[in-house]
Design a protein around this motif. Structure first.
Motif, PDB file in Angstrom:
ATOM      1  N   ARG A 402       0.817  -1.272   0.032  1.00 22.67           N
ATOM      2  CA  ARG A 402       0.112   0.102   0.027  1.00 22.67           C
ATOM      3  C   ARG A 402       0.965   1.168   0.147  1.00 22.67           C
ATOM      4  O   ARG A 402       0.372   2.291  -0.648  1.00 22.67           O
ATOM      5  CB  ARG A 402      -1.050  -0.038   1.035  1.00 22.67           C
ATOM      6  CG  ARG A 402      -0.177  -0.077   2.493  1.00 22.67           C
ATOM      7  CD  ARG A 402      -1.355  -0.317   3.382  1.00 22.67           C
ATOM      8  NE  ARG A 402      -2.134   0.856   3.807  1.00 22.67           N
ATOM      9  CZ  ARG A 402      -1.975   1.744   5.071  1.00 22.67           C
ATOM     10  NH1 ARG A 402      -0.952   1.586   5.597  1.00 22.67           N
ATOM     11  NH2 ARG A 402      -2.640   2.639   5.240  1.00 22.67           N
ATOM     12  N   GLY A 403       2.027   1.177   0.597  1.00 27.05           N
ATOM     13  CA  GLY A 403       3.003   2.338   0.857  1.00 27.05           C
ATOM     14  C   GLY A 403       3.198   2.720  -0.699  1.00 27.05           C
ATOM     15  O   GLY A 403       3.764   3.773  -0.839  1.00 27.05           O
ATOM     16  N   TRP A 404       3.581   1.698  -1.444  1.00 24.00           N
ATOM     17  CA  TRP A 404       4.041   1.995  -2.751  1.00 24.00           C
ATOM     18  C   TRP A 404       2.972   2.228  -3.732  1.00 24.00           C
ATOM     19  O   TRP A 404       3.166   2.469  -4.902  1.00 24.00           O
ATOM     20  CB  TRP A 404       4.952   0.918  -3.289  1.00 24.00           C
ATOM     21  CG  TRP A 404       6.088   0.588  -2.148  1.00 24.00           C
ATOM     22  CD1 TRP A 404       6.863   1.771  -1.974  1.00 24.00           C
ATOM     23  CD2 TRP A 404       6.621  -0.335  -1.845  1.00 24.00           C
ATOM     24  NE1 TRP A 404       7.996   1.519  -1.249  1.00 24.00           N
ATOM     25  CE2 TRP A 404       7.979  -0.033  -1.028  1.00 24.00           C
ATOM     26  CE3 TRP A 404       6.499  -1.827  -2.020  1.00 24.00           C
ATOM     27  CZ2 TRP A 404       8.990  -1.022  -0.638  1.00 24.00           C
ATOM     28  CZ3 TRP A 404       7.409  -2.657  -1.384  1.00 24.00           C
ATOM     29  CH2 TRP A 404       8.693  -2.250  -0.431  1.00 24.00           C
ATOM     30  N   MET A 417     -10.291   6.069  -5.816  1.00 22.34           N
ATOM     31  CA  MET A 417     -10.277   4.906  -5.109  1.00 22.34           C
ATOM     32  C   MET A 417     -10.884   5.158  -3.638  1.00 22.34           C
ATOM     33  O   MET A 417     -11.698   4.450  -3.168  1.00 22.34           O
ATOM     34  CB  MET A 417      -9.009   4.300  -5.220  1.00 22.34           C
ATOM     35  CG  MET A 417      -8.622   3.673  -6.495  1.00 22.34           C
ATOM     36  SD  MET A 417      -7.082   2.720  -6.367  1.00 22.34           S
ATOM     37  CE  MET A 417      -6.609   2.493  -8.164  1.00 22.34           C
ATOM     38  N   ARG A 418     -10.295   6.232  -3.084  1.00 15.48           N
ATOM     39  CA  ARG A 418     -10.955   6.626  -1.881  1.00 15.48           C
ATOM     40  C   ARG A 418     -12.231   6.911  -1.846  1.00 15.48           C
ATOM     41  O   ARG A 418     -13.028   6.559  -0.761  1.00 15.48           O
ATOM     42  CB  ARG A 418      -9.975   7.894  -1.120  1.00 15.48           C
ATOM     43  CG  ARG A 418      -8.631   7.449  -0.930  1.00 15.48           C
ATOM     44  CD  ARG A 418      -7.912   8.547  -0.078  1.00 15.48           C
ATOM     45  NE  ARG A 418      -6.346   8.112   0.451  1.00 15.48           N
ATOM     46  CZ  ARG A 418      -5.490   8.552  -0.484  1.00 15.48           C
ATOM     47  NH1 ARG A 418      -5.631   9.181  -1.436  1.00 15.48           N
ATOM     48  NH2 ARG A 418      -4.207   7.833   0.073  1.00 15.48           N
ATOM     49  N   PRO A 437      -3.034   3.843   0.412  1.00 17.66           N
ATOM     50  CA  PRO A 437      -2.115   4.247   1.312  1.00 17.66           C
ATOM     51  C   PRO A 437      -2.451   5.330   2.208  1.00 17.66           C
ATOM     52  O   PRO A 437      -3.839   5.837   1.875  1.00 17.66           O
ATOM     53  CB  PRO A 437      -0.976   4.860   0.338  1.00 17.66           C
ATOM     54  CG  PRO A 437      -1.844   5.152  -0.900  1.00 17.66           C
ATOM     55  CD  PRO A 437      -3.093   4.139  -1.082  1.00 17.66           C
ATOM     56  N   ASP A 438      -2.001   5.742   3.278  1.00 13.83           N
ATOM     57  CA  ASP A 438      -2.351   6.751   4.134  1.00 13.83           C
ATOM     58  C   ASP A 438      -2.433   8.110   3.266  1.00 13.83           C
ATOM     59  O   ASP A 438      -1.543   8.399   2.442  1.00 13.83           O
ATOM     60  CB  ASP A 438      -1.257   6.932   5.349  1.00 13.83           C
ATOM     61  CG  ASP A 438      -1.464   5.599   6.347  1.00 13.83           C
ATOM     62  OD1 ASP A 438      -2.605   5.185   6.432  1.00 13.83           O
ATOM     63  OD2 ASP A 438      -0.339   5.314   6.949  1.00 13.83           O
ATOM     64  N   LEU A 439      -3.293   9.002   3.740  1.00 14.50           N
ATOM     65  CA  LEU A 439      -3.294  10.255   3.131  1.00 14.50           C
ATOM     66  C   LEU A 439      -2.106  11.000   3.544  1.00 14.50           C
ATOM     67  O   LEU A 439      -1.679  10.877   4.666  1.00 14.50           O
ATOM     68  CB  LEU A 439      -4.290  10.868   3.520  1.00 14.50           C
ATOM     69  CG  LEU A 439      -5.807  10.877   2.893  1.00 14.50           C
ATOM     70  CD1 LEU A 439      -7.052  11.450   3.590  1.00 14.50           C
ATOM     71  CD2 LEU A 439      -5.597  11.320   1.397  1.00 14.50           C
TER      72      LEU A 439
ATOM     73  N   ASN B 174      -2.960  -6.069 -10.567  1.00 13.02           N
ATOM     74  CA  ASN B 174      -3.838  -5.952  -9.552  1.00 13.02           C
ATOM     75  C   ASN B 174      -3.335  -4.889  -8.460  1.00 13.02           C
ATOM     76  O   ASN B 174      -2.909  -4.882  -7.285  1.00 13.02           O
ATOM     77  CB  ASN B 174      -3.941  -7.267  -8.603  1.00 13.02           C
ATOM     78  CG  ASN B 174      -4.577  -8.132  -9.240  1.00 13.02           C
ATOM     79  OD1 ASN B 174      -5.757  -7.859 -10.184  1.00 13.02           O
ATOM     80  ND2 ASN B 174      -4.472  -9.292  -9.065  1.00 13.02           N
ATOM     81  N   SER B 175      -3.567  -3.700  -8.741  1.00 15.39           N
ATOM     82  CA  SER B 175      -3.089  -2.535  -8.045  1.00 15.39           C
ATOM     83  C   SER B 175      -4.327  -1.673  -7.660  1.00 15.39           C
ATOM     84  O   SER B 175      -4.302  -0.596  -8.168  1.00 15.39           O
ATOM     85  CB  SER B 175      -2.002  -1.581  -8.951  1.00 15.39           C
ATOM     86  OG  SER B 175      -0.710  -2.588  -9.169  1.00 15.39           O
ATOM     87  N   GLY B 176      -5.094  -2.156  -6.604  1.00 16.80           N
ATOM     88  CA  GLY B 176      -6.355  -1.269  -6.396  1.00 16.80           C
ATOM     89  C   GLY B 176      -7.556  -1.529  -7.250  1.00 16.80           C
ATOM     90  O   GLY B 176      -7.468  -2.435  -8.168  1.00 16.80           O
TER      91      GLY B 176
END
Lengths: 442, 442
Positions: A402-404, A417-418, A437-439, B174-176
């Motif tokens: 997720r960080g990437w 996506m959010r 990922p975190d905002l 598969n990226s989101g």
């Protein structure tokens, strides 16, 4: 669900709490094992009322931490959803519970000469629900597509317990936005898949497998081009390299397949109604050497050189494992630059790559640098995305990547996506923090 | 875009303002014809600032009013996005501008023996962008899937002018959440498609077409089951009935295909590397009569009995046209009950049905009752949905069927769709009111 289906004992819950890769684990609040959709809905309603985070889990064979709980989360195990409904032979479709394993489905369908054309090594553990939730891939995807291409309908429980059921298996249904496609690959963050309707393909009785020896990956692309043109029976075309072959032969005590070494090897699998091995003659003069097998035992022997790679790599230590994809025509460039970048960052590292040639899916394994040192990971992912590639071809994002995700998706895409996550799960209780990922606090 | 690409004259704008079916038309504020993605983005930014509704339009061959403006809307014509990028032969993919017609793409690909495996009668008008936006279907969808199965990437301009571009053509990524799948079939309500990357299939050189005569639709399902099992070359399997055949023969002055009448007819199309007509022998003894053709002229003659149905029906008057689908195994029940329900509501009506057997897609045509009398439409759609079917198999919802979407989708699904619309287009300026029904004031 009954008291006996709520597991709070840490020892019993262990298999639900530690993932296969050894990288992810947590102490879940409890593990709850509903038996049917109504119970899944009731569990989710209860969790919503209590504002407790829920992590849906199938066979727990994922590689990205998308199905492993963190401390305090409720594991919602779907494994008891084991129903297999009668086969619809007219439509070549079947509806199964989310907890049915891929292997159980394969065995159920074999007498009918039908199969779900998605297969991978974790078939005994992976569940159909989990495979839909993660859009599972594998070696056949090049030919048949991933799970999204085969799911004809879903039953899904939303975070608040509401149920969506669309299981009549229509091939054509342009009635508003395609919620089914969106839920596939959403890794349990938008809804909990409880039943899946699958499109099936007829099993082709005659098989042939070839192991091809090549001077380099460029020549492998020439083989692929020829295969597109002249080998309609092609089902899978995987590659590996000399370094991986040597390691597999040593680890599994296998003989070298050919008299001399070659740089690149392809394993080609064909299936048809009549013997497909004749089609493989198109590769004569294009490859340096070749072995062809048509009986099951010999075919398995050839596949072992490829299938043994993952086990061998894991036995050598704890590798940096990266599941990336690049546009097929850029594979030679990717593999060349990969070698250079890894050698710069970790000169002593051992690089073992293998994967699925037809869809540009490369499994990168880097042995040597400690796993905490993420510099090689970043280098590999940046290289893949710079070439228009993916940071996760088939394993998904989960917690692991997720960080990437901002490497692979623009701020506009992440914002959308959010917003989708908020639309489905406004309280943010379903598999929280996976994928997105975190905002940025700025 | 330049003043000459902004059309305000009502006479010139007419072709953009009146749809093919004659059911929808409006007086657009203006028609704007951008030449590339940057201009599309600038137009959308301007419209967002001015809070003007925008309707994206491709070839304007849609049947559901999804691409026809209402009074005061801006028509955003994508037809000038005519770029065709170099063919990627390794990946068997191509990227084209949204305004390229299906026919132009087919002609471009023919020398390479490749094709997009989606085809339909409106090929000379329909654009690839429009086909992606509406998830176009057709007779090959049974075998190859609809547009969603073949789109490998999209470039999309959002309502506020931001651009999403994902065109590298990865088969595995598969990226989101899969925004591409969601945009396909969203009928221009979530974003404006400007470029499309397509997966292609190899054209199979040997063809065979059979016209099969059957006693009833139940026997047609037996033919379908046999075809699944023993006719791997099958590409399309369409059906029509005696009433439609008689009307086509009279209207197009064609001879009857067989010596005597039969209740149901199937047209079966096969393609393979070697002559597929031998495979058709499996139907001997299962059908009442059959004609087989392998050369292009004879094949076209057979297809005319099916392809002439739509033109013939339109020539007979203004029919109630409903494009529905039901689960394939329920087709006999649907057609039987359809006859009863229509006879009850409109005893003098003429009912002509034809469609795609393999995916249960039925084109229902009812001649006689005035088009303003929607009782037969409601009866047909209610019948289809009661059997788990679709109110719009391939034509989409647009304006034509938005009021009936609650028949086919639950309140939970509609609420999710509204939330998705808000996530992509919070100001509600992009193709407003298409697809989604008005909120119940209660």
């Amino acid at each position: 669900v009954g008291a006996d289906q709520v597991v709070t004992d840490a020892a019993v819950a262990a298999s639900f709490a530690h993932d296969l890769t050894g990288r992810f684990s947590g102490r879940p609040l409890l593990v709850v094992r509903p038996a049917h959709t109504g119970e899944v809905s009731a569990v989710l309603r209860s969790c919503a009322r209590a504002a407790v985070a829920v992590i849906p889990q199938g066979g727990h064979s994922g590689m990205a931490g998308g199905g492993t709980p963190r401390d305090g989360e409720v594991v919602l195990s779907l494994r008891r959803l084991q129903g297999i409904e009668p086969l619809d032979q007219t439509a070549q479709q079947i509806t199964v519970g989310a907890g049915v394993t891929l292997e159980a489905l394969q065995e159920h369908l074999r007498p009918f000469a039908l199969a779900l054309p998605v297969d991978h090594g974790a078939r005994s553990a992976a569940t159909i629900g989990g495979m839909a939730a993660t859009n599972a891939g594998g070696a056949l995807a090049f030919r048949h597509g991933m799970m999204r291409a085969h799911v004809r309908g879903l039953e899904v429980v939303l975070a608040d317990g509401r149920v969506i059921s669309r299981l009549s298996g229509l091939l054509k249904d342009n009635s508003g936005y395609d919620l089914t496609s969106l839920l596939i690959g959403s890794e349990g963050t938008l809804g909990v898949i409880t039943r899946v309707r699958l499109g099936l393909e007829r099993l082709l009785p005659r098989r042939a497998t070839a192991l091809l020896a090549l001077p380099d990956i460029g020549q492998a692309l020439e083989v692929l081009r020829l295969a597109h043109e002249s080998v309609p029976s092609l089902q899978a075309i995987d590659f590996f390299e000399l370094r991986g072959l040597r390691r597999v032969c040593a680890h599994l005590n296998l003989p070298a397949p050919f008299r001399r070494d070659h740089e690149v090897y392809l394993i080609v699998d064909c299936a048809a109604r009549s013997d497909p091995s004749e089609e493989l003659e198109v590769f004569v003069g294009v490859v340096e050497d070749a072995l062809v097998a048509t009986d099951l035992a010999s075919r398995r022997r050839l596949w072992l050189y490829r299938d043994g790679q993952n086990e061998t790599v894991n036995a050598l230590g704890v590798p940096h494992k990266l599941d990336v994809a690049v546009p097929v025509s850029l594979l030679p460039r990717f593999l060349g630059e990969l070698r250079v970048r890894v050698a710069e960052i970790a000169p002593a590292a051992e690089l073992i790559v293998y994967g699925h040639l037809g869809d540009g899916n490369v499994h990168v394994n880097i042995l040597g640098p400690p796993v905490e040192d993420v510099r090689v990971d970043v280098a590999v992912l940046e290289l893949a995305t710079a070439l228009g590639g993916s940071i996760s071809a088939e394993h998904g994002i989960g917690l692991a990547k997720r960080g990437w995700l901002p490497l692979a998706r623009t701020e506009t895409e992440l914002a959308l996506m959010r917003a989708l996550k908020d639309a489905f799960d406004p309280a943010g209780l379903l598999n929280p923090d996976r994928i997105l990922p975190d905002l940025d606090p700025g």
